[in-house]
Design a protein around this motif. Structure first.
Motif, PDB file in Angstrom:
ATOM      1  N   GLY A  64     -26.497  15.166 -19.957  1.00 36.37           N
ATOM      2  CA  GLY A  64     -26.157  14.943 -21.363  1.00 36.37           C
ATOM      3  C   GLY A  64     -26.859  15.928 -22.283  1.00 36.37           C
ATOM      4  N   PRO A  65     -26.781  15.666 -23.603  1.00 33.37           N
ATOM      5  CA  PRO A  65     -27.363  16.596 -24.579  1.00 33.37           C
ATOM      6  C   PRO A  65     -28.895  16.668 -24.473  1.00 33.37           C
ATOM      7  N   GLU A  66     -29.432  17.879 -24.590  1.00 33.63           N
ATOM      8  CA  GLU A  66     -30.872  18.071 -24.452  1.00 33.63           C
ATOM      9  C   GLU A  66     -31.649  17.400 -25.588  1.00 33.63           C
ATOM     10  N   ASP A  67     -31.108  17.438 -26.821  1.00 36.96           N
ATOM     11  CA  ASP A  67     -31.867  16.874 -27.948  1.00 36.96           C
ATOM     12  C   ASP A  67     -32.023  15.359 -27.791  1.00 36.96           C
ATOM     13  N   VAL A  68     -31.008  14.690 -27.279  1.00 39.63           N
ATOM     14  CA  VAL A  68     -31.079  13.244 -27.039  1.00 39.63           C
ATOM     15  C   VAL A  68     -32.138  12.946 -25.970  1.00 39.63           C
ATOM     16  N   TRP A  69     -32.110  13.721 -24.916  1.00 41.33           N
ATOM     17  CA  TRP A  69     -33.056  13.571 -23.800  1.00 41.33           C
ATOM     18  C   TRP A  69     -34.496  13.787 -24.274  1.00 41.33           C
ATOM     19  N   LEU A  70     -34.725  14.860 -25.031  1.00 36.20           N
ATOM     20  CA  LEU A  70     -36.081  15.172 -25.499  1.00 36.20           C
ATOM     21  C   LEU A  70     -36.588  14.102 -26.465  1.00 36.20           C
TER      22      LEU A  70
END
Ligand SMILES: [Zn+2]
Length: 206
Positions: free
Chosen positions: A181-187
């Motif tokens: 999934g999206p990196e910003d959500v993960w971070l």
């Protein structure tokens, strides 16, 4: 907030449609320890080769330990204290959360003294509670294998809530099947985990 089951499912569906109707086989499919093979168009257990000596893991039998040789990659450290390091993968994976908790010292699970073992229990308990408290994350699975490396690395795998059939022991395999999934959500979720864990000590690094 981690993606909802609907968002993950939509990405799975799009990836399958782009691949002729089914998702690509993840790397596990090529492992010689993968337990399933195709026989006459059906899935069957793989025949086992004859018994053999245990292969040396990294950090034993003359093989270097990558963690002790190269150190813990700073860009992958989510949280740390004097004795423990929590690592993330280099990039997002299929599950919303996948973390490794490792002792700084080269110790295998079973070699921890009572102080380190008590710390592991407290950190693991807090970590599971924090991961399970994230929106759209259900269970946090806690896994220890140790067949590839002799430096303890316990896995904490948070699975998406309501994503039917991504349950039980296959969850860790789905981590490589589900398109990341999206990196910003993960971070953002990793930041939440790190800062909440630091409430009891250690330092958040993300
Ligand atoms: Zn080591």
């Amino acid at each position: 907030m981690a993606e909802s089951a609907e968002q993950v499912h939509a990405r799975l569906t799009a990836a399958a449609e782009a691949n002729g109707g089914h998702l690509p086989m993840p790397p596990q499919g090529g492992w010689d320890i993968f337990p399933w093979v195709a026989v006459d168009g059906a899935v069957a257990p793989r025949p086992l080769p004859a018994p053999a000596d245990e292969a040396p893991r990294s950090g034993e039998g003359g093989r270097p330990c990558e963690l002790c040789t190269d150190g813990f990659p700073p860009e992958r450290v989510v949280w740390e204290d004097d004795y423990w390091v929590l690592l993330r993968p280099p990039a997002p994976t299929g599950l919303p959360v996948l973390l490794n908790l490792c002792p700084r010292e080269h110790l295998d699970f079973g070699q921890l003294d009572d102080d380190r073992a008590s710390e592991f229990g407290r950190i693991a308990n807090r970590l599971a509670r924090i991961v399970e408290g994230l929106d759209n994350v259900a269970r946090c699975q806690v896994l220890k294998y140790g067949d590839g490396g002799s430096h303890m690395h316990a896995f904490f795998a948070g699975r998406t809530a309501r994503l039917s059939h991504v349950l039980g022991s296959p969850v860790i395999d789905w981590d490589e099947i589900i398109p990341p999934g999206p990196e910003d959500v993960w971070l953002a979720d990793l930041h939440t985990i790190a800062t909440k864990l630091a409430n009891w000590g250690g330092a958040a690094r993300i």
